[in-house]
Design a protein around this motif. Sequence first.
Motif, PDB file in Angstrom:
ATOM      1  N   GLY A  35       5.833 -27.944  19.921  1.00 33.10           N
ATOM      2  CA  GLY A  35       6.718 -29.058  20.216  1.00 33.10           C
ATOM      3  C   GLY A  35       7.299 -29.725  18.978  1.00 33.10           C
ATOM      4  O   GLY A  35       8.198 -30.545  19.091  1.00 33.10           O
ATOM      5  N   TRP A  36       6.784 -29.394  17.784  1.00 35.15           N
ATOM      6  CA  TRP A  36       7.337 -29.963  16.551  1.00 35.15           C
ATOM      7  C   TRP A  36       8.595 -29.181  16.216  1.00 35.15           C
ATOM      8  O   TRP A  36       8.560 -27.963  16.077  1.00 35.15           O
ATOM      9  N   THR A  37       9.722 -29.863  16.091  1.00 39.98           N
ATOM     10  CA  THR A  37      10.984 -29.180  15.844  1.00 39.98           C
ATOM     11  C   THR A  37      11.484 -29.348  14.412  1.00 39.98           C
ATOM     12  O   THR A  37      12.446 -28.696  14.014  1.00 39.98           O
ATOM     13  N   GLY A  38      10.830 -30.206  13.649  1.00 38.98           N
ATOM     14  CA  GLY A  38      11.254 -30.425  12.269  1.00 38.98           C
ATOM     15  C   GLY A  38      10.692 -29.376  11.328  1.00 38.98           C
ATOM     16  O   GLY A  38      10.018 -28.426  11.741  1.00 38.98           O
ATOM     17  N   LYS A  39      10.984 -29.562  10.051  1.00 40.07           N
ATOM     18  CA  LYS A  39      10.440 -28.668   9.033  1.00 40.07           C
ATOM     19  C   LYS A  39       8.918 -28.805   8.995  1.00 40.07           C
ATOM     20  O   LYS A  39       8.380 -29.893   9.185  1.00 40.07           O
ATOM     21  N   GLU A  40       8.235 -27.705   8.744  1.00 40.75           N
ATOM     22  CA  GLU A  40       6.766 -27.721   8.691  1.00 40.75           C
ATOM     23  C   GLU A  40       6.270 -28.712   7.638  1.00 40.75           C
ATOM     24  O   GLU A  40       5.304 -29.419   7.848  1.00 40.75           O
ATOM     25  N   SER A  41       6.954 -28.790   6.515  1.00 35.42           N
ATOM     26  CA  SER A  41       6.519 -29.692   5.446  1.00 35.42           C
ATOM     27  C   SER A  41       6.688 -31.168   5.821  1.00 35.42           C
ATOM     28  O   SER A  41       6.100 -32.036   5.186  1.00 35.42           O
ATOM     29  N   ALA A  42       7.459 -31.445   6.871  1.00 33.75           N
ATOM     30  CA  ALA A  42       7.682 -32.827   7.315  1.00 33.75           C
ATOM     31  C   ALA A  42       6.764 -33.227   8.469  1.00 33.75           C
ATOM     32  O   ALA A  42       6.805 -34.366   8.923  1.00 33.75           O
ATOM     33  N   ARG A  43       5.931 -32.297   8.943  1.00 32.72           N
ATOM     34  CA  ARG A  43       5.031 -32.595  10.079  1.00 32.72           C
ATOM     35  C   ARG A  43       3.987 -33.606   9.632  1.00 32.72           C
ATOM     36  O   ARG A  43       3.242 -33.375   8.685  1.00 32.72           O
ATOM     37  N   PRO A  44       3.908 -34.771  10.280  1.00 32.94           N
ATOM     38  CA  PRO A  44       3.013 -35.841   9.848  1.00 32.94           C
ATOM     39  C   PRO A  44       1.610 -35.729  10.451  1.00 32.94           C
ATOM     40  O   PRO A  44       1.345 -34.883  11.311  1.00 32.94           O
ATOM     41  N   LEU A  45       0.749 -36.618  10.012  1.00 37.15           N
ATOM     42  CA  LEU A  45      -0.569 -36.750  10.618  1.00 37.15           C
ATOM     43  C   LEU A  45      -0.429 -37.403  11.986  1.00 37.15           C
ATOM     44  O   LEU A  45       0.483 -38.196  12.216  1.00 37.15           O
ATOM     45  N   SER A  46      -1.352 -37.085  12.861  1.00 33.14           N
ATOM     46  CA  SER A  46      -1.418 -37.743  14.163  1.00 33.14           C
ATOM     47  C   SER A  46      -2.046 -39.123  13.959  1.00 33.14           C
ATOM     48  O   SER A  46      -2.594 -39.410  12.883  1.00 33.14           O
ATOM     49  N   PRO A  47      -2.012 -40.000  14.961  1.00 32.08           N
ATOM     50  CA  PRO A  47      -2.692 -41.288  14.823  1.00 32.08           C
ATOM     51  C   PRO A  47      -4.177 -41.118  14.455  1.00 32.08           C
ATOM     52  O   PRO A  47      -4.716 -41.854  13.628  1.00 32.08           O
TER      53      PRO A  47
END
Length: 87
Positions: A35-47
Amino acid sequence: MTASPLWLPPVIGASGSLQSIVDLVPRARSVAREGWTGKESARPLSPQGLSRAGSLVTVMRGGIDAVRSSPAKRCVQTVEPLAGPSD
């Protein structure tokens, strides 16, 4: 993440003082890849990952002279609490 006693072997630093070097590879959770559509390097931490990253300060408190990280967003978010406020 549970705080536990931490013993690190000392090393002699350039100034002649005793230092410890830590390679830290925490398991803070990031937002799911599915479900993450952005760049892999921009994937953030979850809460939950942000909370676990914050707990590193308790485990690693005091005496941190330098913090280095991969430029990936989730890696930076993991070490930000250790690095303290940015100037």
